[in-house]
Design a protein around this motif. Structure first.
Motif, PDB file in Angstrom:
ATOM      1  N   GLY A  35     -39.691 -14.156  -7.547  1.00 36.72           N
ATOM      2  CA  GLY A  35     -40.025 -14.738  -8.256  1.00 36.72           C
ATOM      3  C   GLY A  35     -41.986 -13.950  -7.022  1.00 36.72           C
ATOM      4  O   GLY A  35     -41.307 -12.394  -6.620  1.00 36.72           O
ATOM      5  N   TRP A  36     -42.462 -14.038  -7.470  1.00 39.72           N
ATOM      6  CA  TRP A  36     -43.863 -13.392  -6.923  1.00 39.72           C
ATOM      7  C   TRP A  36     -44.451 -14.253  -6.357  1.00 39.72           C
ATOM      8  O   TRP A  36     -45.506 -15.480  -6.862  1.00 39.72           O
ATOM      9  CB  TRP A  36     -44.811 -12.427  -8.241  1.00 39.72           C
ATOM     10  N   PHE A  37     -45.222 -13.787  -5.586  1.00 43.17           N
ATOM     11  CA  PHE A  37     -46.603 -14.626  -4.819  1.00 43.17           C
ATOM     12  C   PHE A  37     -47.246 -14.278  -4.148  1.00 43.17           C
ATOM     13  O   PHE A  37     -47.111 -13.038  -4.234  1.00 43.17           O
ATOM     14  CB  PHE A  37     -46.112 -15.309  -3.195  1.00 43.17           C
ATOM     15  N   ARG A  38     -48.464 -14.629  -3.750  1.00 43.86           N
ATOM     16  CA  ARG A  38     -49.610 -13.411  -3.820  1.00 43.86           C
ATOM     17  C   ARG A  38     -50.833 -14.759  -2.373  1.00 43.86           C
ATOM     18  O   ARG A  38     -50.497 -16.050  -2.443  1.00 43.86           O
ATOM     19  CB  ARG A  38     -50.719 -13.443  -4.714  1.00 43.86           C
ATOM     20  N   GLN A  39     -50.943 -13.509  -1.250  1.00 48.06           N
ATOM     21  CA  GLN A  39     -52.097 -14.359  -0.373  1.00 48.06           C
ATOM     22  C   GLN A  39     -53.251 -13.685  -0.383  1.00 48.06           C
ATOM     23  O   GLN A  39     -53.434 -12.909  -0.179  1.00 48.06           O
ATOM     24  CB  GLN A  39     -51.057 -13.985   0.655  1.00 48.06           C
ATOM     25  N   ALA A  40     -53.788 -14.169  -0.557  1.00 39.20           N
ATOM     26  CA  ALA A  40     -55.777 -13.629  -0.129  1.00 39.20           C
ATOM     27  C   ALA A  40     -55.809 -14.210   1.138  1.00 39.20           C
ATOM     28  O   ALA A  40     -55.281 -14.551   1.705  1.00 39.20           O
ATOM     29  CB  ALA A  40     -56.329 -14.604  -1.118  1.00 39.20           C
ATOM     30  N   PRO A  41     -57.255 -13.067   1.468  1.00 35.48           N
ATOM     31  CA  PRO A  41     -57.632 -13.272   2.582  1.00 35.48           C
ATOM     32  C   PRO A  41     -57.851 -14.801   3.075  1.00 35.48           C
ATOM     33  O   PRO A  41     -58.458 -14.734   2.672  1.00 35.48           O
ATOM     34  CB  PRO A  41     -59.080 -12.154   2.872  1.00 35.48           C
ATOM     35  N   GLY A  42     -57.502 -15.364   4.096  1.00 34.13           N
ATOM     36  CA  GLY A  42     -58.024 -17.105   4.865  1.00 34.13           C
ATOM     37  C   GLY A  42     -57.449 -17.541   4.298  1.00 34.13           C
ATOM     38  O   GLY A  42     -57.654 -18.510   3.982  1.00 34.13           O
ATOM     39  N   LYS A  43     -56.385 -17.009   2.993  1.00 32.58           N
ATOM     40  CA  LYS A  43     -55.779 -18.677   2.304  1.00 32.58           C
ATOM     41  C   LYS A  43     -54.125 -18.843   2.445  1.00 32.58           C
ATOM     42  O   LYS A  43     -53.500 -17.613   2.831  1.00 32.58           O
ATOM     43  CB  LYS A  43     -56.280 -18.575   0.525  1.00 32.58           C
ATOM     44  N   ALA A  49     -45.554 -16.446 -10.756  1.00 27.44           N
ATOM     45  CA  ALA A  49     -44.712 -16.891 -11.122  1.00 27.44           C
ATOM     46  C   ALA A  49     -42.890 -16.594 -10.412  1.00 27.44           C
ATOM     47  O   ALA A  49     -42.744 -15.972  -9.579  1.00 27.44           O
ATOM     48  CB  ALA A  49     -44.569 -15.335 -11.843  1.00 27.44           C
ATOM     49  N   THR A  50     -42.341 -17.067 -11.247  1.00 26.83           N
ATOM     50  CA  THR A  50     -40.433 -17.907 -10.749  1.00 26.83           C
ATOM     51  C   THR A  50     -39.467 -16.993 -12.115  1.00 26.83           C
ATOM     52  O   THR A  50     -40.292 -17.538 -13.746  1.00 26.83           O
ATOM     53  CB  THR A  50     -40.207 -18.326 -10.250  1.00 26.83           C
ATOM     54  N   ILE A  51     -38.958 -16.575 -11.753  1.00 22.62           N
ATOM     55  CA  ILE A  51     -37.757 -16.237 -13.043  1.00 22.62           C
ATOM     56  C   ILE A  51     -36.479 -16.613 -12.804  1.00 22.62           C
ATOM     57  O   ILE A  51     -35.619 -16.851 -11.870  1.00 22.62           O
ATOM     58  CB  ILE A  51     -37.158 -15.128 -13.801  1.00 22.62           C
ATOM     59  N   TYR A  95     -49.786  -9.197  -3.014  1.00 20.73           N
ATOM     60  CA  TYR A  95     -48.716  -9.374  -3.495  1.00 20.73           C
ATOM     61  C   TYR A  95     -47.445  -9.638  -3.354  1.00 20.73           C
ATOM     62  O   TYR A  95     -46.673  -7.919  -2.690  1.00 20.73           O
ATOM     63  CB  TYR A  95     -48.375  -8.827  -5.612  1.00 20.73           C
ATOM     64  N   PHE A  96     -46.362 -10.858  -3.175  1.00 23.67           N
ATOM     65  CA  PHE A  96     -45.185 -10.069  -2.745  1.00 23.67           C
ATOM     66  C   PHE A  96     -44.543 -10.574  -3.327  1.00 23.67           C
ATOM     67  O   PHE A  96     -44.073 -11.642  -4.246  1.00 23.67           O
ATOM     68  CB  PHE A  96     -44.727 -11.495  -0.994  1.00 23.67           C
ATOM     69  N   CYS A  97     -43.130  -9.937  -3.578  1.00 23.56           N
ATOM     70  CA  CYS A  97     -42.064  -9.994  -4.568  1.00 23.56           C
ATOM     71  C   CYS A  97     -40.366 -10.776  -3.547  1.00 23.56           C
ATOM     72  O   CYS A  97     -40.647 -10.853  -1.699  1.00 23.56           O
ATOM     73  CB  CYS A  97     -41.410  -9.049  -4.634  1.00 23.56           C
ATOM     74  N   LEU A  98     -39.727 -12.407  -4.267  1.00 23.02           N
ATOM     75  CA  LEU A  98     -39.210 -12.887  -2.965  1.00 23.02           C
ATOM     76  C   LEU A  98     -37.703 -13.060  -4.017  1.00 23.02           C
ATOM     77  O   LEU A  98     -37.667 -13.385  -5.081  1.00 23.02           O
ATOM     78  CB  LEU A  98     -40.161 -14.666  -3.315  1.00 23.02           C
ATOM     79  N   ALA A  99     -36.868 -12.809  -3.194  1.00 21.24           N
ATOM     80  CA  ALA A  99     -35.388 -13.126  -3.640  1.00 21.24           C
ATOM     81  C   ALA A  99     -35.102 -14.129  -3.250  1.00 21.24           C
ATOM     82  O   ALA A  99     -34.843 -14.094  -1.812  1.00 21.24           O
ATOM     83  CB  ALA A  99     -34.660 -11.744  -3.715  1.00 21.24           C
TER      84      ALA A  99
END
Length: 121
Positions: A35-43, A49-51, A95-99
């Motif tokens: 998957g892909w996750f994201r984090q903006a400042p202060g959020k 997305a995930t697959i 943007y972070f990648c997740l396994a």
């Protein structure tokens, strides 16, 4: 244990496209949902997305990117990709990648270090 390294981030303009890559090593890639996750400042970190585990695995997208993002994976190359179209300034984030491995009831998550995406107006 899998190690993830993201790449492809950078500074782009609103309306541009961008492709992020995540290379995995140290594990059996095809056993992980990605998957892909994201984090903006202060959020808080949010889903992009995930697959599922196969190259044509089921996909899911966060509401904010539906219709603009496509996640894909190549199990032969141990990589997962995120194609983003029509970027908006609000897409600016790390943007972070997740396994994720799931064995019976045991869930293990592995994260990459993240790649910065900055979208200018």
């Amino acid at each position: 244990q899998v190690t993830l390294v993201e790449s492809g981030g950078g500074l782009v303009q609103a309306g541009d496209s961008l492709r992020l890559s995540c290379a995995a090593s140290g594990g059996t890639f095809s056993r992980y949902c990605m998957g892909w996750f994201r984090q903006a400042p202060g959020k808080e970190r949010e889903l992009v997305a995930t697959i599922g585990i196969t190259d044509y695995g089921s996909t899911d997208y966060g509401d904010s990117v539906k219709g603009r993002a496509t996640i894909s994976r190549d199990n032969n190359k141990n990589q997962v990709f995120l194609q983003m179209e029509r970027l908006k300034t609000e897409d600016t984030a790390v943007y972070f990648c997740l396994a994720r491995s799931i064995v019976v009831i045991e869930v293990n998550d592995y994260w990459g270090q993240g790649t910065q995406v900055t979208v200018s107006s």
